[in-house]
Structures are given as C-alpha cells and as structure tokens.
Design a protein around this motif. Structure first.
Motif, PDB file in Angstrom:
ATOM      1  N   VAL A  44       0.339  21.784 -10.803  1.00  0.00           N
ATOM      2  CA  VAL A  44       1.279  21.712  -9.676  1.00  0.00           C
ATOM      3  C   VAL A  44       1.947  23.051  -9.375  1.00  0.00           C
ATOM      4  CG1 VAL A  44       1.740  19.312 -10.301  1.00  0.00           C
ATOM      5  CG2 VAL A  44       3.386  21.068 -10.964  1.00  0.00           C
ATOM      6  N   CYS A  45       1.813  24.012 -10.289  1.00  0.00           N
ATOM      7  CA  CYS A  45       2.505  25.286 -10.098  1.00  0.00           C
ATOM      8  C   CYS A  45       1.764  26.372 -10.869  1.00  0.00           C
ATOM      9  CB  CYS A  45       3.944  25.173 -10.603  1.00  0.00           C
ATOM     10  SG  CYS A  45       4.987  26.606 -10.264  1.00  0.00           S
ATOM     11  N   GLN A  46       1.742  27.582 -10.309  1.00  0.00           N
ATOM     12  CA  GLN A  46       1.066  28.703 -10.968  1.00  0.00           C
ATOM     13  C   GLN A  46       2.032  29.298 -11.997  1.00  0.00           C
ATOM     14  OE1 GLN A  46      -2.195  29.347  -9.605  1.00  0.00           O
ATOM     15  NE2 GLN A  46      -2.491  30.302 -11.597  1.00  0.00           N
ATOM     16  N   ASP A  47       2.312  28.535 -13.038  1.00  0.00           N
ATOM     17  CA  ASP A  47       3.295  28.909 -14.058  1.00  0.00           C
ATOM     18  C   ASP A  47       2.597  28.818 -15.413  1.00  0.00           C
ATOM     19  OD1 ASP A  47       5.388  29.027 -15.903  1.00  0.00           O
ATOM     20  OD2 ASP A  47       6.768  27.875 -14.658  1.00  0.00           O
ATOM     21  N   VAL A  48       2.413  29.964 -16.068  1.00  0.00           N
ATOM     22  CA  VAL A  48       1.612  30.006 -17.303  1.00  0.00           C
ATOM     23  C   VAL A  48       2.294  29.304 -18.469  1.00  0.00           C
ATOM     24  CG1 VAL A  48       0.442  32.123 -16.634  1.00  0.00           C
ATOM     25  CG2 VAL A  48       2.576  32.256 -17.948  1.00  0.00           C
ATOM     26  N   LYS A  49       3.563  28.963 -18.333  1.00  0.00           N
ATOM     27  CA  LYS A  49       4.283  28.309 -19.429  1.00  0.00           C
ATOM     28  C   LYS A  49       4.099  26.787 -19.424  1.00  0.00           C
ATOM     29  CE  LYS A  49       6.107  32.033 -21.185  1.00  0.00           C
ATOM     30  NZ  LYS A  49       5.711  32.515 -22.530  1.00  0.00           N
ATOM     31  N   ILE A  50       3.519  26.230 -18.369  1.00  0.00           N
ATOM     32  CA  ILE A  50       3.339  24.776 -18.319  1.00  0.00           C
ATOM     33  C   ILE A  50       2.195  24.376 -19.248  1.00  0.00           C
ATOM     34  CG2 ILE A  50       2.858  22.785 -16.847  1.00  0.00           C
ATOM     35  CD1 ILE A  50       3.852  24.442 -14.469  1.00  0.00           C
ATOM     36  N   ARG A  51       2.463  23.404 -20.088  1.00  0.00           N
ATOM     37  CA  ARG A  51       1.463  22.951 -21.047  1.00  0.00           C
ATOM     38  C   ARG A  51       0.288  22.263 -20.342  1.00  0.00           C
ATOM     39  NH1 ARG A  51       4.212  19.806 -26.003  1.00  0.00           N
ATOM     40  NH2 ARG A  51       4.109  18.164 -24.435  1.00  0.00           N
ATOM     41  N   ILE A  52      -0.892  22.440 -20.893  1.00  0.00           N
ATOM     42  CA  ILE A  52      -2.090  21.785 -20.379  1.00  0.00           C
ATOM     43  C   ILE A  52      -2.315  20.504 -21.176  1.00  0.00           C
ATOM     44  CG2 ILE A  52      -4.585  21.964 -20.054  1.00  0.00           C
ATOM     45  CD1 ILE A  52      -4.258  24.976 -19.800  1.00  0.00           C
ATOM     46  N   PRO A  53      -2.374  19.337 -20.522  1.00  0.00           N
ATOM     47  CA  PRO A  53      -2.579  18.081 -21.254  1.00  0.00           C
ATOM     48  C   PRO A  53      -3.934  18.057 -21.962  1.00  0.00           C
ATOM     49  CG  PRO A  53      -1.868  17.661 -18.992  1.00  0.00           C
ATOM     50  CD  PRO A  53      -2.224  19.107 -19.075  1.00  0.00           C
ATOM     51  N   ASP A  54      -3.983  17.409 -23.124  1.00  0.00           N
ATOM     52  CA  ASP A  54      -5.261  17.244 -23.814  1.00  0.00           C
ATOM     53  C   ASP A  54      -5.784  15.814 -23.688  1.00  0.00           C
ATOM     54  OD1 ASP A  54      -3.541  15.862 -25.449  1.00  0.00           O
ATOM     55  OD2 ASP A  54      -3.806  17.155 -27.200  1.00  0.00           O
ATOM     56  N   THR A  55      -5.194  15.053 -22.758  1.00  0.00           N
ATOM     57  CA  THR A  55      -5.611  13.677 -22.504  1.00  0.00           C
ATOM     58  C   THR A  55      -6.884  13.650 -21.664  1.00  0.00           C
ATOM     59  OG1 THR A  55      -3.245  13.171 -22.430  1.00  0.00           O
ATOM     60  CG2 THR A  55      -4.728  11.447 -21.675  1.00  0.00           C
ATOM     61  N   TRP A  56      -7.595  12.518 -21.690  1.00  0.00           N
ATOM     62  CA  TRP A  56      -8.796  12.326 -20.877  1.00  0.00           C
ATOM     63  C   TRP A  56      -8.507  12.627 -19.408  1.00  0.00           C
ATOM     64  CZ3 TRP A  56     -10.258   9.467 -16.667  1.00  0.00           C
ATOM     65  CH2 TRP A  56     -11.623   9.264 -16.448  1.00  0.00           C
ATOM     66  N   ALA A  57      -9.434  13.332 -18.779  1.00  0.00           N
ATOM     67  CA  ALA A  57      -9.315  13.658 -17.351  1.00  0.00           C
ATOM     68  C   ALA A  57     -10.644  13.380 -16.659  1.00  0.00           C
ATOM     69  CB  ALA A  57      -8.923  15.118 -17.172  1.00  0.00           C
ATOM     70  N   ARG A  58     -10.563  12.981 -15.403  1.00  0.00           N
ATOM     71  CA  ARG A  58     -11.779  12.767 -14.625  1.00  0.00           C
ATOM     72  C   ARG A  58     -12.399  14.121 -14.276  1.00  0.00           C
ATOM     73  NH1 ARG A  58     -13.390   8.265 -12.422  1.00  0.00           N
ATOM     74  NH2 ARG A  58     -11.329   7.319 -12.678  1.00  0.00           N
ATOM     75  N   ASN A  59     -13.691  14.262 -14.518  1.00  0.00           N
ATOM     76  CA  ASN A  59     -14.359  15.542 -14.282  1.00  0.00           C
ATOM     77  C   ASN A  59     -14.271  15.962 -12.814  1.00  0.00           C
ATOM     78  OD1 ASN A  59     -15.163  15.908 -16.947  1.00  0.00           O
ATOM     79  ND2 ASN A  59     -17.123  14.869 -16.660  1.00  0.00           N
ATOM     80  N   ASN A  60     -14.031  17.250 -12.621  1.00  0.00           N
ATOM     81  CA  ASN A  60     -13.974  17.835 -11.275  1.00  0.00           C
ATOM     82  C   ASN A  60     -14.264  19.327 -11.433  1.00  0.00           C
ATOM     83  OD1 ASN A  60     -13.147  19.038  -8.811  1.00  0.00           O
ATOM     84  ND2 ASN A  60     -11.786  17.314  -8.380  1.00  0.00           N
ATOM     85  N   GLU A  61     -15.519  19.703 -11.237  1.00  0.00           N
ATOM     86  CA  GLU A  61     -15.929  21.081 -11.477  1.00  0.00           C
ATOM     87  C   GLU A  61     -15.163  22.067 -10.603  1.00  0.00           C
ATOM     88  OE1 GLU A  61     -17.779  22.208 -13.821  1.00  0.00           O
ATOM     89  OE2 GLU A  61     -18.454  20.267 -14.619  1.00  0.00           O
ATOM     90  N   SER A  62     -14.828  21.666  -9.370  1.00  0.00           N
ATOM     91  CA  SER A  62     -14.115  22.586  -8.477  1.00  0.00           C
ATOM     92  C   SER A  62     -12.716  22.901  -8.986  1.00  0.00           C
ATOM     93  CB  SER A  62     -14.044  22.001  -7.064  1.00  0.00           C
ATOM     94  OG  SER A  62     -13.265  20.815  -7.047  1.00  0.00           O
ATOM     95  N   TYR A  63     -12.172  22.030  -9.825  1.00  0.00           N
ATOM     96  CA  TYR A  63     -10.858  22.263 -10.420  1.00  0.00           C
ATOM     97  C   TYR A  63     -10.948  22.674 -11.891  1.00  0.00           C
ATOM     98  CZ  TYR A  63      -8.539  20.170  -6.345  1.00  0.00           C
ATOM     99  OH  TYR A  63      -8.073  19.910  -5.081  1.00  0.00           O
ATOM    100  N   GLY A  64     -12.152  23.017 -12.330  1.00  0.00           N
ATOM    101  CA  GLY A  64     -12.303  23.492 -13.690  1.00  0.00           C
ATOM    102  C   GLY A  64     -12.152  22.417 -14.746  1.00  0.00           C
ATOM    103  N   ILE A  65     -12.471  21.179 -14.404  1.00  0.00           N
ATOM    104  CA  ILE A  65     -12.357  20.071 -15.350  1.00  0.00           C
ATOM    105  C   ILE A  65     -13.765  19.611 -15.722  1.00  0.00           C
ATOM    106  CG2 ILE A  65     -11.386  17.781 -15.785  1.00  0.00           C
ATOM    107  CD1 ILE A  65      -9.455  18.349 -13.405  1.00  0.00           C
ATOM    108  N   SER A  66     -14.131  19.768 -16.970  1.00  0.00           N
ATOM    109  CA  SER A  66     -15.443  19.344 -17.442  1.00  0.00           C
ATOM    110  C   SER A  66     -15.303  18.701 -18.808  1.00  0.00           C
ATOM    111  CB  SER A  66     -16.404  20.541 -17.505  1.00  0.00           C
ATOM    112  OG  SER A  66     -15.881  21.552 -18.352  1.00  0.00           O
TER     113      SER A  66
END
Length: 427
Positions: A144-166
């Motif tokens: 939601v924001c270009q903020d490097v301090k926001i944690r990245i969830p390690d929960t299951w995510a729906r794949n979306n290659e355009s958003y870098g989710i694999s």
C-alpha cells in the motif's frame, strides 16, 4: 478400454465445465433483467409495517440481520477475544515527518492454536486523536505504500507475477505495487489516519477452511463450517471487528470515528462488518457487486449462482439455495445496506465495471433510503442515477466514475469529502 474410459472422462469433464460456463454466462443487457418485486425494508416478514425507529430496531433490524447471517454470510459460531497485542514497530517521523507509523500484531490463542494478523497504521502527526479509515488490502501491507519499513507478510498469497508474487509468497518486488489505490499521503494530509490489514492473515482466500480462523471454532472432528456458519467474508468481517477492539484502546485514534472501507470482495466484507458491528461510524463499499451492494434479483453481471460456483468459500453454504433462484430471496441487498442505518454509507461504482452491476448497486442504496429517512437522514432522492463523475453526497452517498474495477484517487477524494461532512462533523 482404459483409453476409452479416459477419453470419456475428459469429454464429460469438458462438457460439465462448458455447461457451467454457459449456465452462468453474465447478462449485460438491461432489457433482459427479469421482472421482480422490491421487498419493502419497512415491512417485516410477517407483514407488519415498521413506522418508527423503535420498531425498526426491535423487530425488523434483528430479523434482517438474522436472515443474512443464516442464509448469506453465515453465523460466527462462537467468541474469541484477543490474547495479546504488541506494537512491533513504530516511527513518529514517517512520510517525511507527516505521520506516525505503527505496526501492531494482534494475537489469538485457543486450544494450542495460534493466529495473528498485523495492522499497519499511519496517523497524522498534527492530530491528538485521529478519525480513521480501516480496510483490508489484497497484496500485503507492504503493497500500500513505498515504505521499506513495512513488514512483508509470510502468509499464503494468490500468485500474481505482475506483482512479484510467486509460489504463493510475497516478495520485495510487490512493495508499493498498490500505492495508487490507497493514496496514503492524501488521507494523512486530510487529517485522517489509515489502518490496513492483509486479509489473508485472517483467512487465506482459498477453498479449504483449514488454515485461517475457522478451525479455532471446530468441534468433534469438524472440518468445515456448518451450512449456516461463516464463510470467508464473514470471517474477514470478524477480523475487522477484532481490529476495532484494538483501535478502541489506542490513544492515538478517535475510535468513535472509524470508517470501514473495502473494495470488491472486501467491499462485501466492509458492508457485512458495518451491518454486524455498530461501532463503525461509517461504511464504504467500492465496486462490491454481487453479494455486496448490488441487487441480486436483477441478475445482471455476476449472479448468485456464478459467485457461489467460482468462490464457494466466501458465503454460507445455505446461500447455494438461491443459485438461479434469486426470486426466492425474501429480501435483497438493499436490506443489507439498511442494516447500516443511521450511520453514513457510501456506495461507489465504476462505469466500465459492468460485472459489479453499477445500476444494481445504486438501486440498492436508493431502496435502503427509506430506513435512513426514519432517522431523519438524507439518502438517495430518486431512481435516476447521477451523471458519471458527479457524486451524490448525503448520509447515503453514491457515485459512478469513469474507469473500471479499481480504487482511484478520485474515489478517495469523494470518500474524504463525505467523511468530513457526514461522519466527522454531522454524525
């Protein structure tokens, strides 16, 4: 023989899929919308007229809430309080000094099981207690924001290659990919805070019921919710209420001015959360469509049968009885919107998002207006839709904008204006 059996199996499978696709082909022709009767939200199921707010709150509202709980979204089968919460990161000089960023873990423990979700919050530094928009996100808090301090969830995510989710996992590539849909700085500059949660941390958006909040309530070997129990939308709504439990004790938040927001399936979620939890001061439904703000009986765009076929985990299994049987519904989605009265409600559509049936969304808001009028609140004055990009701002607000299925800067500009007029000042 084996080859013939395999061939017949493939043929039958193809035929079944084709038949299902044909059966649920969307209608985009207004002339093909079936004739149907709009149920009066001010007449109870046994025919009693509701003439004042006392009868609405004592008779009609409870029966409508019970209908939607048992037959559409599903009942929550128990209670579970927050076990603990913890501020895991904060910075009082975020967004170039404009905001105070917090990341708060909300933890639940029961019978040896643990679940947590993380609330990302931005609060304006120029306010002691801020009104707040609360909503789920689809692609992780870091999106939601270009903020490097926001944690990245390690929960299951729906794949979306355009958003870098694999491999069903978020990566650094997905940081900030949805920032345009959240307009964090615009929200902060307007004097509001924002709290957002990755919805998959409460219940992953897949049809298994094994790895979210549902198993915390299973009994006697149960493996999925009962037919009248909660699907994913009700589970996500439950999570918003638990977030509200936390916000009520956060000294930086004006908990009397928390507005719940959602887009698409999360717009459906925001509506159900607003209906079931009256602590939310306002509700925003953005392109929520079938099972959200749109009238089901119109059978325009996505239908009850199509949504239950494509996403069988979203609703209570009882909702299947209305597949291709919308006429049997004793109340339509305007009854859901009416449950939010007298609190402010904003329903928004997009011109090119015919799948979500913009006219059906508008009409539901119009037909819910009579309940708002019981409270002396102003809603949608006529069945004539406003012009594109010309918002109608009342206690019940509506706009249809140019473009498609998304959340835009234009949407947020209207939500902030409406919140100023209807939530912060007048409610």
């Amino acid at each position: 023989m084996k080859k013939l059996t395999l061939f017949l199996g493939i043929l039958l499978s193809f035929h079944f899929c084709y038949a299902q696709q044909f059966e649920f082909t969307p209608n985009y022709d207004e002339s093909k919308v079936p004739q149907f009767k709009i149920t009066n939200p001010l007449i109870s199921f046994n025919g009693r007229k509701i003439k004042n707010t006392k009868r609405w709150e004592k008779v009609r509202r409870p029966e409508l809430l019970n209908f939607f709980a048992n037959n559409v979204y599903g009942k929550v089968p128990g209670e579970l309080e927050i076990s603990k919460w913890e501020v895991v990161e904060e910075n009082a000089n975020a967004l170039n000094g404009k905001a105070h960023r917090k990341q708060v873990d909300i933890v639940f423990n029961k019978d040896g099981k643990t679940l947590f979700f993380n609330i990302l919050m931005y609060l304006p530094n120029n306010k002691e207690k801020a009104p707040l928009f609360l909503g789920y996100n689809f692609y992780g808090n870091h999106a939601v924001c270009q903020d490097v301090k926001i944690r990245i969830p390690d929960t299951w995510a729906r794949n979306n290659e355009s958003y870098g989710i694999s491999n069903n996992q978020f990566t650094e590539k997905s940081r900030g990919v949805r920032k345009d849909s959240w307009q964090v700085e615009k929200i902060i500059d307007s004097g509001y805070g924002l709290a957002t949660i990755y919805y998959g941390e409460i219940d992953p958006d897949n049809n298994d019921f094994y790895n979210g909040i549902h198993p915390f309530f299973y009994v006697d070997g149960q493996q999925r919710p009962a037919a009248n129990e909660w699907g994913a939308i009700a589970a996500w709504a439950w999570g918003l209420s638990r977030a509200m439990d936390y916000l009520e004790q956060d000294s930086d938040v004006d908990a009397t001015k928390v507005i719940v927001f959602g887009h698409s399936r999360l717009g459906k979620t925001a509506l159900w959360a607003g209906a079931t939890d009256e602590r939310f001061a306002g509700v925003i439904s953005n392109n929520s469509g079938c099972g959200g703000a749109a009238l089901s009986k119109r059978q325009y765009g996505e239908t009850v049968g199509r949504i239950n076929n494509a996403f069988p985990h979203w609703f209570a299994r009882n909702f299947i009885s209305y597949n291709k049987n919308e006429k049997a519904l004793p109340i339509d989605q305007h009854g859901l919107l009416a449950l939010i009265a007298p609190r402010p409600l904003y329903v928004a559509s997009a011109e090119d998002d015919r799948w979500a049936d913009p006219r059906g969304e508008f009409l539901a808001a119009y037909y819910a207006t009579s309940v708002y009028e019981l409270y002396g609140k102003k809603g949608i004055p006529s069945e004539e839709m406003p012009q594109v990009n010309q918002p109608l701002i009342n206690t019940v607000a509506y706009h249809i904008r140019t473009g498609g299925h998304d959340v835009t800067a234009f949407d947020w500009e209207q939500y902030i204006k409406w919140a100023d007029e209807q939530v912060v000042k007048n409610f």
